[in-house]
Design an enzyme around this catalytic site. Structure first.
Site, PDB file in Angstrom:
ATOM      1  CG  HIS A   1     115.848  76.351 126.722  1.00 10.21           C
ATOM      2  ND1 HIS A   1     115.564  77.515 127.396  1.00 10.21           N
ATOM      3  CD2 HIS A   1     115.762  75.369 127.651  1.00 10.21           C
ATOM      4  CE1 HIS A   1     115.328  77.254 128.665  1.00 10.21           C
ATOM      5  NE2 HIS A   1     115.433  75.948 128.855  1.00 10.21           N
TER       6      HIS A   1
ATOM      7  CG  ASP B   1     114.690  80.650 126.014  1.00  6.10           C
ATOM      8  OD1 ASP B   1     114.109  79.902 125.210  1.00  6.10           O
ATOM      9  OD2 ASP B   1     115.559  80.237 126.814  1.00  6.10           O
TER      10      ASP B   1
ATOM     11  CB  SER C   1     112.824  75.937 131.117  1.00 14.17           C
ATOM     12  OG  SER C   1     114.109  76.374 131.407  1.00 14.17           O
TER      13      SER C   1
HETATM   14  N1  ARG Z   1     120.428  77.559 131.631  1.00 15.12           N
HETATM   15  C1  ARG Z   1     119.113  77.299 131.128  1.00 15.12           C
HETATM   16  C2  ARG Z   1     118.640  75.915 131.596  1.00 15.12           C
HETATM   17  O1  ARG Z   1     119.242  75.350 132.465  1.00 15.12           O
HETATM   18  C3  ARG Z   1     119.045  77.426 129.649  1.00 15.12           C
HETATM   19  C4  ARG Z   1     119.696  76.360 128.850  1.00 15.12           C
HETATM   20  C5  ARG Z   1     119.547  76.495 127.367  1.00 15.12           C
HETATM   21  N2  ARG Z   1     120.307  77.592 126.826  1.00 15.12           N
HETATM   22  C6  ARG Z   1     121.615  77.509 126.430  1.00 15.12           C
HETATM   23  N3  ARG Z   1     122.204  78.584 125.960  1.00 15.12           N
HETATM   24  N4  ARG Z   1     122.293  76.404 126.492  1.00 15.12           N
HETATM   25  O2  ARG Z   1     117.982  75.135 130.993  1.00 15.12           O
HETATM   26  N1  GLU Z   2     116.946  76.648 132.026  1.00 19.13           N
HETATM   27  C1  GLU Z   2     116.357  75.806 133.013  1.00 19.13           C
HETATM   28  C2  GLU Z   2     115.366  74.785 132.444  1.00 19.13           C
HETATM   29  O1  GLU Z   2     115.370  74.464 131.306  1.00 19.13           O
HETATM   30  C3  GLU Z   2     115.693  76.641 134.025  1.00 19.13           C
HETATM   31  C4  GLU Z   2     116.730  77.404 134.667  1.00 19.13           C
HETATM   32  C5  GLU Z   2     117.062  76.878 136.020  1.00 19.13           C
HETATM   33  O2  GLU Z   2     117.654  75.808 136.178  1.00 19.13           O
HETATM   34  O3  GLU Z   2     116.688  77.643 136.902  1.00 19.13           O
HETATM   35  O4  GLU Z   2     114.606  74.200 133.125  1.00 19.13           O
END
Ligand code: ARG
Ligand code: GLU
Length: 710
Positions: free
Chosen positions: A83, A219, A645
């Site tokens: 991502h 990921d 991330s």
């Molecule tokens: N929750 C993670 C973050 O805050 C992953 C976000 C990307 N993945 C998704 N399925 N939208 O960045």
């Molecule tokens: N998915 C988040 C990012 O892109 C990290 C997950 C979180 O917020 O802990 O930075």
């Protein structure tokens, strides 16, 4: 009694400070070393950060300005999340080369794809410059004078250091402006895409599983950093060579057991662990619920249309992911704060802080601090709510937001240089192409109706953009908006840009979508921002004092500064958790779980045939766990946030165990209040990453570049 209350609060706060909480400054890690080693770490603080010899920090980068990456070979090979690489993968994708869907693997270096605009930043050195930055700053200065002095000092220090270094110099505030550190960074601009799995591996589970454990997402994506022949940063050139790092990470194939020490090294963006209760309450119980409700309504509309039409599903996939990420997280924040009694615990702590203040008159600066916080946050609230409506309800009407791109063009006059106008036209044509590629008007009309009704029902007249106050009937207004505005018709927009003349400006200014946009922006500029700004400045001052007070009250406690997008080390244990009575989560998932979730009819759960074949043959090679299964992801009690991330999660020997990519939903409140019992980060197991590269994609040559510890 008072004594008791004070010591209880201290106990409580220091109880909150061990076991996972804290994002530590790498150059000061010697203060954590003992605890880390007691928890199992076998390396030293100096192995993690040193400016005298190579250390792990030389392998960690800020990737693309918003994520973390790590170098895993002597040839600049870099790992980050799928991502995080997404935009660059998308940049290179077309109908003929759909790398998002099919994945991409460069089979030799000549096939690696340049990514213009992508940067990778290495931290070379960090210095404490608090005394220099605060030179001549006194407690009785006005805020304005204080800020001016700090700005002047900062500028001078940077200019001096710049003379002595080839690196980029910056200074950042820590501990709410009580400390300042200088950073020397090296920025590389030739970064190439090397490989990524198909989305149904890299994004497996999609938004449905986002923020949720158990998780099965592969990921990761792979890039390479290039440098000139002398190893210095250089813009893309065919003559550039793979960058040779001072250090690359070794990779462990041993996996991790429940209870093993682990640490994450990366770039957390923002946390607010030292706010007063009133702020946490406002965030969790006023602001987040509004954003969640508004976004939830929009997502329901997206879902309805996305389910009906494959094309729409793809068009709205990324928008859905963007809105859905915050929507789900903030729901978790509210639940977590309330369930964990985060506000009450903060109030309890504040009581003891107040008692501590009134013990001696020398602490008079802190008198009434909490009362002032209460007052200021109350004052701020209606404006913050207005801002939340503006960004979540108003500007999520795509037509209006898109029209906003034309605001500058609507202001050109006969004095505007022709080249400037030509440039605007070129970039607007580009923006228009992008916009219409993913625009589905029936969705937007329904979003507009729903959001405008929300606005009119829930925001008082003087807390909403003025155009709303002229609307008598929302349905009629929306019908007018979409029939009169040219911004929902690609042909009209293109014709307009093609034939643009000065006299076209009038037409633009009258377009109802642009009128609505201007009304929103004016509302922000004239009614919201001027009120919020001074309150926020005062809150920043109070917060700086409160931070200082908290540190004085507990001089023996080791405080960690809130995240501010600088390199940090956070540590804890590989462990599962009990999110609820009767529920007990194991710390890892396996490929079996992917097969359990498989559903060819649900986009998020489609499984690649090749992956199934590998699973059926149990063809895991050396990447299998000793239990014989293929481990996919695991949880740990390591404090992380957005920006982490792609960060490496490392074992007791500093070897790579996996890539951090998410947190468990139950613990998303950890940006405000950390609870070691339920806050868990989620990482993809490095063995799954290598298995996909080697066995699935046939890119074993990349694994061969790495240093593998079996
Ligand atoms: N929750 C993670 C973050 O805050 C992953 C976000 C990307 N993945 C998704 N399925 N939208 O960045
Ligand atoms: N998915 C988040 C990012 O892109 C990290 C997950 C979180 O917020 O802990 O930075």
């Amino acid at each position: 009694m008072k004594r008791l209350l004070l010591s209880l609060a201290i106990l409580l706060s220091s109880a909150m400070a061990f076991a996972g909480e804290g994002m530590w400054i790498p150059m000061l890690l010697q203060y954590n070393e003992k605890e880390m080693q007691e928890m199992g770490m076998r390396i030293t603080a100096d192995d993690i950060y040193s400016i005298n010899h190579s250390s792990l920090k030389d392998a960690i980068v800020l990737f693309g300005g918003g994520c973390t990456g790590e170098i895993v070979s002597d040839y600049g090979l870099l790992l980050t999340n799928h991502h995080c690489g997404y935009d660059y993968i998308q940049q290179h994708s077309s109908v003929n080369h759909d790398y998002l869907t099919d994945g991409f693997w460069a089979m030799d270096r000549s096939q690696e794809l340049p990514c213009p605009g992508l940067t990778v930043v290495f931290l070379r050195e960090m210095r404490d410059v608090t005394a220099q930055v605060l030179d001549q700053v006194t407690d009785d200065m006005t805020e304005e004078k204080r800020q001016a002095t700090i700005n002047e000092n900062t500028k001078r220090i940077i200019a001096e250091v710049e003379k002595t270094t080839p690196y980029k110099v910056s200074i950042k505030a820590f501990f709410c402006g009580n400390e300042y550190y200088l950073l020397l960074n090296e920025v590389f601009t030739d970064v190439r895409l090397v490989g990524c799995p198909p989305s149904n591996i890299g994004k497996f589970g999609g938004d449905t599983d986002n923020w949720v454990w158990p998780r099965h997402t592969g990921d990761f994506s792979v890039f390479r950093v290039y440098a000139d022949k002398d190893g210095h940063p250089a813009d893309y050139s065919a003559d550039n060579v793979p960058y040779k790092p001072a250090k690359h990470l070794d990779i462990s194939l041993k996996g991790a057991e429940e209870g093993d020490f682990a640490f994450v090294f990366g770039y957390p963006a923002r946390t607010n662990e030292y706010l007063p209760a009133v702020a946490v309450d406002q965030e969790a119980n006023v602001i987040d619920p509004i954003a969640v409700r508004l976004r939830g309504e929009i997502l329901d509309i997206y879902n309805k249309y996305q389910e009906q039409d494959r094309k729409v599903r793809i068009q709205y996939a990324s928008k859905h992911a963007g809105l859905g990420n915050g929507w789900k997280k903030w729901m978790g924040v509210t639940e977590g704060i309330n369930h964990f009694h985060g506000v009450e615990k903060k109030r309890f702590y504040e009581k003891s802080f107040e008692e501590w203040c009134y013990v001696t008159f020398q602490r008079s600066f802190y008198f009434n601090l909490l009362e002032q916080f209460d007052k200021k946050y109350k004052e701020l609230e209606p404006y913050k709510v207005a801002y939340t409506y503006l960004t979540n309800a108003g500007l999520n009407i795509e037509l209006i937001d898109f029209a906003g791109n034309f605001a500058k063009l609507s202001q050109v006059t006969k004095d505007t240089p022709k080249e400037e106008i030509d440039d605007m036209i070129v970039s607007l044509k580009e923006a228009s192409k992008e916009f219409f590629k993913n625009y589905y008007q029936p969705i937007d009309e329904e979003v507009a109706k729903t959001m405008l009704n929300e606005y009119l029902e829930n925001q008082p007249a003087d807390f909403r953009p003025s155009f709303l106050n002229e609307i008598k009937d929302v349905d009629a207004y929306v019908a007018m908006l979409f029939s009169k505005s040219m911004f929902c018709d690609e042909q009209k927009v293109n014709d307009f840009l093609e034939k643009f003349r000065l006299s076209s400006v009038k037409k633009l200014q009258k377009d109802p979508a642009l009128v609505a946009y201007q009304s929103m922006i004016n509302f922000y500029r004239e009614d919201v921002n001027p009120k919020m700004k001074p309150i926020n400045e005062e809150l920043a001052r109070l917060q700086r004092l409160y931070m200082k007070g908290q540190m004085q009250m507990e001089p023996e406690k080791h405080f960690s500064p809130d995240a501010n997008f600088t390199l940090r080390v956070t540590y804890g244990k590989v462990e599962g958790f009990k999110p609820q009575d009767g529920k007990n989560y194991r710390h890892f998932t396996t490929l079996e779980g992917i097969m359990e979730k498989e559903n060819p009819d649900i986009y998020d759960y489609v499984v690649e045939p090749k992956l199934k074949e590998l699973f059926n043959n149990k063809d895991y090679g050396r990447y299998a766990d000793k239990d014989g299964t293929m481990h996919v992801a695991f949880t740990a009690s390591v404090h992380t946030t957005g920006g982490n991330s792609g960060s490496p999660i490392l074992n007791a020997d500093g070897q790579l165990l996996g890539l951090n990519f998410d947190r468990c939903w139950e613990g998303t409140m950890s940006d405000l209040v950390y609870d070691p019992n339920i806050c868990r980060n989620i990482s993809v197991d490095i063995r799954y990453v290598l298995f996909i590269m080697d066995k699935f994609a046939g890119a074993k040559h990349l694994v061969d570049e790495m240093t593998i510890v079996e």
